[in-house]
Design an enzyme around this catalytic site. Structure first.
Site, PDB file in Angstrom:
ATOM      1  N   GLY A 140      -6.093  19.311   3.299  1.00  0.00           N
ATOM      2  CA  GLY A 140      -5.226  18.512   3.715  1.00  0.00           C
ATOM      3  C   GLY A 140      -4.576  17.754   2.642  1.00  0.00           C
TER       4      GLY A 140
ATOM      5  N   ILE B 211      -5.207  15.071   0.589  1.00  0.00           N
ATOM      6  CA  ILE B 211      -5.795  14.719  -0.724  1.00  0.00           C
ATOM      7  C   ILE B 211      -6.269  16.106  -1.555  1.00  0.00           C
ATOM      8  CG2 ILE B 211      -7.982  13.812  -1.558  1.00  0.00           C
ATOM      9  CD1 ILE B 211      -7.872  11.331   0.385  1.00  0.00           C
TER      10      ILE B 211
ATOM     11  N   ALA C  22       0.262   4.427   3.512  1.00  0.00           N
ATOM     12  CA  ALA C  22       0.430   2.805   3.101  1.00  0.00           C
ATOM     13  C   ALA C  22       1.683   2.311   3.888  1.00  0.00           C
ATOM     14  CB  ALA C  22       0.692   3.053   1.690  1.00  0.00           C
TER      15      ALA C  22
ATOM     16  N   HIS D 286      27.650  16.323  -5.321  1.00  0.00           N
ATOM     17  CA  HIS D 286      27.299  17.732  -6.115  1.00  0.00           C
ATOM     18  C   HIS D 286      27.492  17.444  -7.269  1.00  0.00           C
ATOM     19  CE1 HIS D 286      27.523  21.824  -6.792  1.00  0.00           C
ATOM     20  NE2 HIS D 286      28.507  21.685  -7.692  1.00  0.00           N
TER      21      HIS D 286
HETATM   22  P1  FAD Z   1      -6.787  -0.283   2.046  1.00  0.00           P
HETATM   23  O1  FAD Z   1      -5.758   0.044   1.366  1.00  0.00           O
HETATM   24  O2  FAD Z   1      -7.750   0.596   2.402  1.00  0.00           O
HETATM   25  O3  FAD Z   1      -7.139  -1.630   1.640  1.00  0.00           O
HETATM   26  C1  FAD Z   1      -8.565  -2.278   2.449  1.00  0.00           C
HETATM   27  C2  FAD Z   1      -8.971  -3.511   1.434  1.00  0.00           C
HETATM   28  O4  FAD Z   1      -9.874  -4.294   2.338  1.00  0.00           O
HETATM   29  C3  FAD Z   1      -9.647  -2.965   0.548  1.00  0.00           C
HETATM   30  O5  FAD Z   1      -9.370  -3.374  -0.897  1.00  0.00           O
HETATM   31  C4  FAD Z   1     -10.984  -3.343   0.620  1.00  0.00           C
HETATM   32  O6  FAD Z   1     -11.646  -3.739  -0.467  1.00  0.00           O
HETATM   33  C5  FAD Z   1     -10.798  -4.609   1.359  1.00  0.00           C
HETATM   34  N1  FAD Z   1     -11.960  -5.056   2.285  1.00  0.00           N
HETATM   35  C6  FAD Z   1     -12.582  -4.237   3.331  1.00  0.00           C
HETATM   36  N2  FAD Z   1     -13.539  -5.047   3.854  1.00  0.00           N
HETATM   37  C7  FAD Z   1     -13.399  -6.338   3.487  1.00  0.00           C
HETATM   38  C8  FAD Z   1     -14.126  -7.296   3.766  1.00  0.00           C
HETATM   39  N3  FAD Z   1     -14.979  -7.460   4.678  1.00  0.00           N
HETATM   40  N4  FAD Z   1     -13.843  -8.574   3.191  1.00  0.00           N
HETATM   41  C9  FAD Z   1     -12.847  -8.597   2.076  1.00  0.00           C
HETATM   42  N5  FAD Z   1     -12.083  -7.570   1.703  1.00  0.00           N
HETATM   43  C10 FAD Z   1     -12.258  -6.350   2.351  1.00  0.00           C
HETATM   44  N6  FAD Z   1      -0.720   6.805   1.448  1.00  0.00           N
HETATM   45  C11 FAD Z   1       0.722   6.987   1.430  1.00  0.00           C
HETATM   46  O7  FAD Z   1       1.178   6.350   2.142  1.00  0.00           O
HETATM   47  N7  FAD Z   1       1.154   7.660   0.238  1.00  0.00           N
HETATM   48  C12 FAD Z   1       0.287   8.120  -0.717  1.00  0.00           C
HETATM   49  O8  FAD Z   1       0.989   8.739  -1.453  1.00  0.00           O
HETATM   50  C13 FAD Z   1      -1.226   8.021  -0.424  1.00  0.00           C
HETATM   51  N8  FAD Z   1      -1.814   8.851  -1.310  1.00  0.00           N
HETATM   52  C14 FAD Z   1      -3.235   8.370  -1.255  1.00  0.00           C
HETATM   53  C15 FAD Z   1      -3.952   9.068  -2.399  1.00  0.00           C
HETATM   54  C16 FAD Z   1      -5.392   9.243  -2.116  1.00  0.00           C
HETATM   55  C17 FAD Z   1      -6.299   9.730  -3.259  1.00  0.00           C
HETATM   56  C18 FAD Z   1      -5.934   8.331  -1.142  1.00  0.00           C
HETATM   57  C19 FAD Z   1      -7.177   8.025  -0.889  1.00  0.00           C
HETATM   58  C20 FAD Z   1      -5.276   7.731  -0.066  1.00  0.00           C
HETATM   59  C21 FAD Z   1      -3.629   7.799  -0.202  1.00  0.00           C
HETATM   60  N9  FAD Z   1      -3.027   7.221   0.576  1.00  0.00           N
HETATM   61  C22 FAD Z   1      -1.440   7.262   0.450  1.00  0.00           C
HETATM   62  C23 FAD Z   1      -3.375   6.538   1.741  1.00  0.00           C
HETATM   63  C24 FAD Z   1      -3.287   5.004   1.572  1.00  0.00           C
HETATM   64  O9  FAD Z   1      -3.952   4.427   0.384  1.00  0.00           O
HETATM   65  C25 FAD Z   1      -3.889   4.222   3.000  1.00  0.00           C
HETATM   66  O10 FAD Z   1      -3.121   4.589   3.967  1.00  0.00           O
HETATM   67  C26 FAD Z   1      -3.498   2.654   2.507  1.00  0.00           C
HETATM   68  O11 FAD Z   1      -4.241   2.182   1.416  1.00  0.00           O
HETATM   69  C27 FAD Z   1      -4.089   1.841   3.804  1.00  0.00           C
HETATM   70  O12 FAD Z   1      -3.944   0.599   3.661  1.00  0.00           O
HETATM   71  P2  FAD Z   1      -4.710  -0.571   4.260  1.00  0.00           P
HETATM   72  O13 FAD Z   1      -4.040  -1.957   3.713  1.00  0.00           O
HETATM   73  O14 FAD Z   1      -4.794  -0.410   5.641  1.00  0.00           O
HETATM   74  O15 FAD Z   1      -6.202  -0.468   3.512  1.00  0.00           O
HETATM   75  P1  NAD Z   2      -6.614  15.631   6.074  1.00  0.00           P
HETATM   76  O1  NAD Z   2      -6.857  15.062   7.322  1.00  0.00           O
HETATM   77  O2  NAD Z   2      -5.149  15.384   5.377  1.00  0.00           O
HETATM   78  O3  NAD Z   2      -7.303  16.879   5.721  1.00  0.00           O
HETATM   79  C1  NAD Z   2      -8.507  17.154   5.779  1.00  0.00           C
HETATM   80  C2  NAD Z   2      -8.624  18.733   6.000  1.00  0.00           C
HETATM   81  O4  NAD Z   2     -10.119  19.007   5.935  1.00  0.00           O
HETATM   82  C3  NAD Z   2      -8.141  19.288   7.224  1.00  0.00           C
HETATM   83  O5  NAD Z   2      -7.287  20.277   7.203  1.00  0.00           O
HETATM   84  C4  NAD Z   2      -9.353  19.756   8.138  1.00  0.00           C
HETATM   85  O6  NAD Z   2      -9.307  20.953   8.627  1.00  0.00           O
HETATM   86  C5  NAD Z   2     -10.430  19.964   6.790  1.00  0.00           C
HETATM   87  N1  NAD Z   2     -11.878  20.167   7.122  1.00  0.00           N
HETATM   88  C6  NAD Z   2     -12.460  19.031   8.019  1.00  0.00           C
HETATM   89  N2  NAD Z   2     -13.707  19.315   7.992  1.00  0.00           N
HETATM   90  C7  NAD Z   2     -14.062  20.636   7.364  1.00  0.00           C
HETATM   91  C8  NAD Z   2     -15.132  21.430   7.108  1.00  0.00           C
HETATM   92  N3  NAD Z   2     -16.447  21.217   7.340  1.00  0.00           N
HETATM   93  N4  NAD Z   2     -14.956  22.465   6.172  1.00  0.00           N
HETATM   94  C9  NAD Z   2     -13.533  22.842   5.865  1.00  0.00           C
HETATM   95  N5  NAD Z   2     -12.466  21.981   6.197  1.00  0.00           N
HETATM   96  C10 NAD Z   2     -12.735  20.956   6.604  1.00  0.00           C
HETATM   97  O7  NAD Z   2      -7.452  14.413   5.036  1.00  0.00           O
HETATM   98  P2  NAD Z   2      -7.337  14.037   3.644  1.00  0.00           P
HETATM   99  O8  NAD Z   2      -7.002  14.947   2.682  1.00  0.00           O
HETATM  100  O9  NAD Z   2      -8.801  13.697   3.102  1.00  0.00           O
HETATM  101  O10 NAD Z   2      -6.785  12.749   3.477  1.00  0.00           O
HETATM  102  C11 NAD Z   2      -7.033  11.398   4.181  1.00  0.00           C
HETATM  103  C12 NAD Z   2      -5.968  10.558   4.449  1.00  0.00           C
HETATM  104  O11 NAD Z   2      -5.579  10.051   3.474  1.00  0.00           O
HETATM  105  C13 NAD Z   2      -5.067  11.538   5.248  1.00  0.00           C
HETATM  106  O12 NAD Z   2      -5.094  11.109   6.551  1.00  0.00           O
HETATM  107  C14 NAD Z   2      -3.721  10.667   4.813  1.00  0.00           C
HETATM  108  O13 NAD Z   2      -2.904  10.032   5.593  1.00  0.00           O
HETATM  109  C15 NAD Z   2      -4.120   9.796   3.565  1.00  0.00           C
HETATM  110  N6  NAD Z   2      -3.346  10.279   2.293  1.00  0.00           N
HETATM  111  C16 NAD Z   2      -2.100  10.378   2.339  1.00  0.00           C
HETATM  112  C17 NAD Z   2      -1.284  10.744   1.189  1.00  0.00           C
HETATM  113  C18 NAD Z   2       0.050  10.924   1.127  1.00  0.00           C
HETATM  114  O14 NAD Z   2       0.654  10.348   1.686  1.00  0.00           O
HETATM  115  N7  NAD Z   2       0.711  11.670   0.202  1.00  0.00           N
HETATM  116  C19 NAD Z   2      -2.108  11.359  -0.003  1.00  0.00           C
HETATM  117  C20 NAD Z   2      -3.545  11.339   0.053  1.00  0.00           C
HETATM  118  C21 NAD Z   2      -4.188  10.845   1.310  1.00  0.00           C
END
Ligand code: FAD
Ligand code: NAD
Length: 466
Positions: free
Chosen positions: A182, A184, A320, A444
């Protein structure tokens, strides 16, 4: 005791944007964050650090593989991973400091500590400096998500790692095994593949990014294979073992046979799960569904009046920008406005190179819905801009309704597709036809010409440059 109109729990892109909009609309606003820095997953261990490392690794890859053809000699090149991670950390801290600045500018009170419900109007905050309780009229839960894993693949955070550890490794793995093809898995897999790791993706489904248009998964797979990625599709991982020197990943293939793959690190990237631990939701009667999500109505209000939830902790894509839109939506709802989110037009991006970006329906979805459609596709390699930049991989595909010509979906694998997709989002928001896009003058030489050409192809099969 401090008293607020709105208290937001969680300072990710959902929470901090909700706080800013609430404050802009005149509501006395507090935000609670359990970590020392603001910005949540996205800024600290998600979007921003991963993109910083993607860019650094891409510079290295280009220097090693492409500079020579541009006439640039570099001599011997090597990666200083500690410096690469240090730069990433500095980008993260500057970005997080920016959120603190925005909180101060908007007079939002920031409380550090774990927020938990005493009742619906009293929130206890347990922080490093003890416990306090604040009073609030409304609450927005924005507590986000955490990495998911299945039994047998529990991360030990040393060799069996999640995205968080993958952003802070001390060495470039020789062989990185990624569970999950997926978003990540492919983004962080790309970072290490470019830095020299052998990368093997073990994926349960029969393709990578299986939720996107089939043309994108095919194109990206072809490109990543050329970069050295190995793919094991139809393999469900059942067990991962850290044997001290490396990892052994056990999966079951389509024939039901057990397959063992050895590497030195295993990145578990099988999705994320909503995070509500510590909130004491039971004290106010908010339930979570079987996937751990908080159910909400059309106003993003939970089953308890006055308690709202947004972002990764509620239904929909874990993105996000989706969280941000929901933050604004709830803030405006609380201020008595009637906001709207078009969930059908939330773009999705994978930041590989080239990037992958989509908006609207995939061809699979359109076919399944029985809609009569037409497709226009244009290869990036046919653009002058692409040849000038030596960035010739990818394509743009536009799907339109066969009868009305309305654009139903746009899917691309292209340099800067993350930015290019916005033309399609705007066009679709205004219900443009493929003819509308085709008749707009595009500069272009740019990659955006591929969007015009794909629109010409969809409209009346008349692309100009192929
Ligand atoms: P979060 O960003 O998870 O924030 C939640 C916050 O709540 C955290 O800081 C946590 O500490 C705090 N919290 C939780 N419980 C409590 C509590 N009880 N009291 C106080 N604080 C608390 N999305 C994109 O759109 N583009 C990307 O390029 C992208 N890249 C990603 C790459 C990676 C490696 C990962 C892991 C995710 C990526 N995502 C990306 C997904 C994106 O990070 C999330 O969808 C987004 O951060 C969700 O925002 P949120 O505000 O719902 O929660
Ligand atoms: P994902 O849902 O994108 O991919 C997970 C993959 O793992 C799927 O293809 C699934 O078939 C596979 N899988 C599940 N169980 C398995 C198993 N037992 N063996 C082998 N394969 C298995 O999840 P992710 O890549 O972990 O990302 C998590 C979330 O973070 C996504 O929903 C995404 O929205 C968000 N994210 C977004 C961005 C971005 O917007 N560029 C970047 C990073 C993360």
């Amino acid at each position: 005791m401090s008293k607020y109109d709105v208290t937001i729990i969680g300072s990710g892109p959902g929470g901090y944007v909700a706080a800013i909009r609430c404050a802009q609309l005149g509501l006395k606003t507090a935000i609670i964050e359990k970590y020392n820095t603001l910005g949540g997953t996205c800024l600290n261990v998600g979007c921003i650090p991963s993109k910083a490392m993607l860019d650094s690794s891409e510079h290295y890859f280009n220097a090693v593989h492409n500079f020579k053809e541009h006439g640039i000699s570099t001599g011997d090149l090597s990666v200083d991973l500690a410096q690469l991670v240090e730069r990433k950390n500095s980008v993260v801290s500057q970005t997080c400091d920016g959120i603190k600045f925005l909180m101060d500018k908007n007079k939002i009170e920031v409380h550090h500590g774990v927020g938990s419900f005493v009742d619906k109007n009293n929130i206890k905050i347990t922080g490093a400096d003890g416990e306090k309780t604040i009073q609030t009229d409304k609450v927005i839960i924005a507590t986000g998500s955490k990495p998911n894993f299945f039994p047998g693949m529990e991360p030990d955070k040393k060799r069996i790692i999640t995205s968080t550890e993958a952003l802070n490794l001390k060495e470039v793995p020789k062989h990185l095994i990624v569970i999950g093809g997926g978003v990540i898995g492919l983004e962080l897999g790309s970072v290490y593949a470019r830095l020299g790791s052998a990368v093997t993706v073990v994926e349960y489904a029969d393709s990578i990014i299986s939720m996107m248009d089939v043309s994108q998964s095919k194109e990206l797979q072809r490109i990543l294979k050329k970069e050295g990625f190995k793919f094991n599709f139809n393999h469900g991982v059942t067990k991962v073992v850290n044997n001290g020197k490396g990892v052994v990943v056990t999966a079951t293939n389509k024939k039901g046979e057990e397959v063992n793959i050895e590497g030195d690190y295993c990145l578990v990237a099988v999705g994320r799960k909503p995070f509500t631990t510590g909130l004491s939701l039971e004290n106010i009667g908010v339930e979570v569904d079987k996937r751990g999500m908080i159910p909400t109505n059309d106003h993003l209000e939970t089953s308890v009046p006055g308690i709202y939830a947004i972002g990764d902790v509620v239904k929909g894509m874990m993105l996000a920008h989706k969280a941000e839109e929901e933050g604004v939506f709830v803030a405006e709802t609380l201020a008595g406005q009637k906001p709207h989110i078009n969930y059908d037009l939330i773009p999705g991006v994978v930041y590989t190179w080239p990037e992958v970006a989509s908006v609207g329906k995939t061809e699979q979805e359109i076919k399944a819905a029985g809609i009569d459609y037409k497709v226009g596709q244009f290869p990036i390699r046919a653009l002058g801009r692409a040849r000038a930049s030596m960035d010739i991989q990818g394509m743009v595909k536009i799907i339109a309704d066969k009868t009305t010509d309305e654009v139903l979906g746009v899917h691309m694998v292209a340099p800067r597709a993350a930015d290019l997709i916005m033309e399609a989002v705007v066009a679709m928001e205004y219900r443009a036809s493929s003819e509308d896009i085709a008749r707009i003058c595009h500069p272009h030489p740019t990659y955006s010409e591929a969007v015009k050409e794909a629109a010409l192809a969809a409209w009346n099969d008349s692309p100009l440059h192929i």
